[in-house]
Design an enzyme around this catalytic site. Structure first.
Site, short mmCIF file in Angstrom:
data_model
loop_
_atom_site.label_atom_id
_atom_site.label_comp_id
_atom_site.label_asym_id
_atom_site.label_seq_id
_atom_site.Cartn_x
_atom_site.Cartn_y
_atom_site.Cartn_z
N GLU A 1 -0.72 -5.64 11.21
CA GLU A 1 0.63 -6.34 11.76
C GLU A 1 1.50 -5.34 12.59
O GLU A 1 1.59 -4.12 12.29
CB GLU A 1 1.05 -7.21 10.58
CG GLU A 1 1.46 -6.32 9.50
CD GLU A 1 2.76 -5.46 9.72
OE1 GLU A 1 3.76 -5.97 10.32
OE2 GLU A 1 2.91 -4.40 9.08
N PHE A 2 2.19 -6.12 13.44
CA PHE A 2 3.08 -5.32 14.08
C PHE A 2 4.80 -5.68 14.15
O PHE A 2 5.34 -5.77 15.06
CB PHE A 2 2.96 -5.09 15.71
CG PHE A 2 1.36 -4.45 15.61
CD1 PHE A 2 1.24 -2.79 15.69
CD2 PHE A 2 0.33 -5.10 15.85
CE1 PHE A 2 -0.14 -2.45 15.71
CE2 PHE A 2 -1.03 -4.56 16.03
CZ PHE A 2 -1.24 -3.30 15.87
N LEU A 3 5.01 -6.23 12.95
CA LEU A 3 6.37 -7.04 12.80
C LEU A 3 7.41 -5.96 12.47
O LEU A 3 7.35 -5.28 11.52
CB LEU A 3 6.14 -7.96 11.55
CG LEU A 3 4.90 -9.11 11.76
CD1 LEU A 3 4.97 -9.74 10.46
CD2 LEU A 3 4.94 -9.58 12.96
N PHE B 1 12.36 2.64 21.50
CA PHE B 1 12.45 3.53 20.63
C PHE B 1 12.91 4.96 21.07
O PHE B 1 12.27 6.14 20.63
CB PHE B 1 10.95 3.67 20.04
CG PHE B 1 10.81 2.42 18.94
CD1 PHE B 1 11.09 1.25 19.39
CD2 PHE B 1 10.83 2.74 17.50
CE1 PHE B 1 10.87 0.09 18.57
CE2 PHE B 1 10.82 1.62 16.97
CZ PHE B 1 10.77 0.50 17.24
N LEU B 2 13.77 5.08 21.99
CA LEU B 2 14.44 6.26 22.61
C LEU B 2 15.81 6.22 22.19
O LEU B 2 16.80 6.80 22.89
CB LEU B 2 14.29 6.26 24.04
CG LEU B 2 12.96 6.89 24.48
CD1 LEU B 2 12.69 7.00 25.80
CD2 LEU B 2 12.50 8.19 23.85
N THR C 1 0.88 -1.38 -0.04
CA THR C 1 0.16 0.14 0.04
C THR C 1 1.06 1.22 -0.26
O THR C 1 0.87 2.00 1.05
CB THR C 1 -1.05 -0.03 1.44
OG1 THR C 1 -0.15 -0.40 2.35
CG2 THR C 1 -2.05 -0.89 1.00
N ALA D 1 18.58 7.62 20.19
CA ALA D 1 18.92 8.74 19.07
C ALA D 1 19.99 8.09 17.86
O ALA D 1 20.73 7.05 18.04
CB ALA D 1 19.85 9.77 19.63
N CYS E 1 8.15 1.53 6.40
CA CYS E 1 6.97 1.85 7.23
C CYS E 1 6.78 3.15 7.73
O CYS E 1 5.72 3.84 7.74
CB CYS E 1 6.73 0.67 8.43
SG CYS E 1 6.89 -1.18 7.64
#
Ligand code: UGA
Length: 489
Positions: free
Chosen positions: A165-167, A266-267, A104, A269, A277
């Protein structure tokens, strides 16, 4: 396949032999192939469909068309339950559940849904009564309902559900088998029953199942990727401020993450997020907000911040070098957008290479997996799989991707291969004082830069970027003339 994945599989319940489902997965990209293979590993009978017959032939030989750790090994373990075909109609005729995992891509500001609508057009006459069509591809809120209307208009009352999905690339199999949650968006109970049965092996292993509306499921996916992208953009801006105030972003992030309301993931830097994505999904989410008159200003700010960061990578390197880079030899360590993948889509290495080449630098790149991909994008770029070879004679080296192989580099050896002594590390892979001890001038993200330590200097390392490349023999001679040359790391 790693021992960890094997043990994970061993401990997960299987769909009971009496109750495996017949599943078709349309699209064999990262999401489709990983999902199909994992569902087969859970005991279901899965037919994966791709329009590309060459790709299907590769898959039938047990080979994945891209690199994902553990995937080929798992495909080869489940061959009795996993098949591949380019016959979409036959697969649809066979399946109780049809998962759409087609691309998509972005289109203008929004999302190109043509692959979804083409797949629906191809299967709508072939669906079994009661078969449930499930949209796995990341799509704007409202798409599942729109697809269901398409089916109804063609005279097929099949349900359409959403199951995002969260892959993550590089850890996709364990992300599937050890998911934080499974989200299903449904509009009626039959689709819910079918999807509960599909994921029963995971939910009976206590993985939470969120049953919600289709619009919510679609929103959850975009909001999750949007939030993670914002977290990264946020810490990157904090890193910039640390650089100006003398702070250390790693310490700041560690302490921030210990607050459970914030969380430590996800912190990290770095050079800005990339991949197929976050850039695409933040754009689509922001566009959805604009279309509905509910602007997502924080997402827009994260996108702008990330874009500026990526565009500024070349200037950061040039700034660290401190002079015109024309003719300088620079090693780029890392091409993939993240480790454990060969995927270079939206990789920070792309604008960096483009800008340094435009400025006249001579580049030499290295990546454990993405060399083939890079050679297609930059045909003239010298690429190596061995980082030491890439750094031979380099005035400066730049770490772009956080591959473990780079974290394990022997910095003393690296330094000895280089002509200059500058290591720019966009992933904070090293302790600055250790890098300095190896004779490197070390510039990382959101931390103070360090000069080579005294011990390394007296050991023969030459401070500053070499004004021009010198043949190894000249260096040897210079080093030999220095006192205590034997102690050089
Ligand atoms: C992302 C999401 O993490 C998945 O949950 C989601 O399913 C997937 O997108 C998708 O929508 O299909 P992915 O893009 O494969 O997965 O990889 P991530 O691990 O999320 O990394 C994305 C980018 O963020 C990379 O460029 C990475 O280097 C960067 N990143 C990540 C940071 O700069 N700092 C961090 O702390 C974490």
């Amino acid at each position: 396949m790693t021992a960890e994945l094997l043990s994970l599989l061993h401990h997960l319940p299987r769909a009971s032999a009496a109750d495996p489902m017949r599943v078709a997965v349309i699209g064999t990209g990262y999401v489709g192939l990983v999902t199909g293979t994992c569902l087969a590993a859970l005991g279901h009978k899965v037919a994966c469909v791709d329009i590309d017959p060459e790709r299907v032939a590769t898959l039938r030989r047990g080979m994945a068309p891209f690199y994902e750790p553990g995937l080929e090994a798992l495909m080869q373990r489940v061959t009795t339950r996993l098949s591949f075909t380019s016959d979409i109609v036959a697969a649809a005729t066979y399946a109780e559940v049809i998962l759409l995992a087609v691309g998509t891509p972005s289109m203008g500001g929004g999302t190109d849904l043509s692959q979804v609508t083409n797949a629906i057009a191809a299967i709508n006459g072939a669906l079994l009564p009661g078969a449930v069509v499930v949209i796995k591809s990341t799509v704007p809120a409202g798409t599942a309902a729109q697809v269901e209307r398409m089916l109804r208009e063609a005279g097929h009352p099949n349900s359409v559900a959403s199951n995002p999905e969260f892959l993550r690339e590089g850890t996709a199999i364990s992300d599937f088998l050890r998911a934080d949650r499974v989200v299903i968006g449904v509009a009626e109970s039959h689709a819910e029953t079918v999807l509960r049965r599909l994921y029963e092996p995971l939910t009976s292993a206590r993985i939470p199942l969120v049953v919600t509306s289709r619009t919510n499921a679609e929103m959850i996916k975009h909001a999750a990727n949007g939030f993670l992208a914002m977290k990264i953009a946020f810490i990157n801006e904090v890193a910039d401020l640390c650089e100006r105030t003398g702070g250390d972003v790693d310490d700041v992030a560690r302490a921030l993450g210990l607050d459970v309301r914030i969380g430590g993931h996800f912190l990290r830097a770095g050079p800005g997020y990339g991949g197929s994505c976050f850039p695409k999904d933040t754009h689509a989410f922001a566009e959805l907000g604009r279309q509905h008159g509910a602007p997502l200003r924080l997402i827009e700010a994260a996108m702008a911040s990330n874009q500026a960061r990526r565009e500024g990578l070349g200037a950061r390197v040039a700034g660290a070098i401190g002079r015109d880079v024309t003719g300088l030899r620079i090693a780029i360590l890392g091409l993939a957008f993240k480790p454990n993948t060969d995927d270079m889509r939206e990789s920070p290495a792309l604008p960096l290479i483009r800008d340094l080449q435009a400025a006249g630098a001579v580049l030499c790149a290295c990546d454990p997996r993405a060399v083939a991909c890079a050679s297609r994008i930059f045909p003239g770029l010298a690429c190596f799989e061995d980082p030491y070879r890439a750094c031979e004679g380099a005035d400066a080296a730049v770490i772009v991707t956080d591959w473990e192989a780079f974290r394990l580099l022997d910095l003393g050896r690296l330094r000895s291969m280089m002509s200059g002594n500058l290591l720019v590390d966009f992933r904070n892979q090293f302790d600055p004082s250790e890098a300095a001890k190896s004779g490197l001038r070390y510039v990382s993200i959101g931390r103070p830069s360090v000069e080579p330590s005294q011990a390394a200097e007296t050991g023969g390392a030459v401070v500053g970027v070499s004004p021009r490349r010198r043949p190894a023999a000249v260096w040897q001679e210079r080093i030999a003339r220095l006192p205590d040359s034997g102690s050089r790391p």
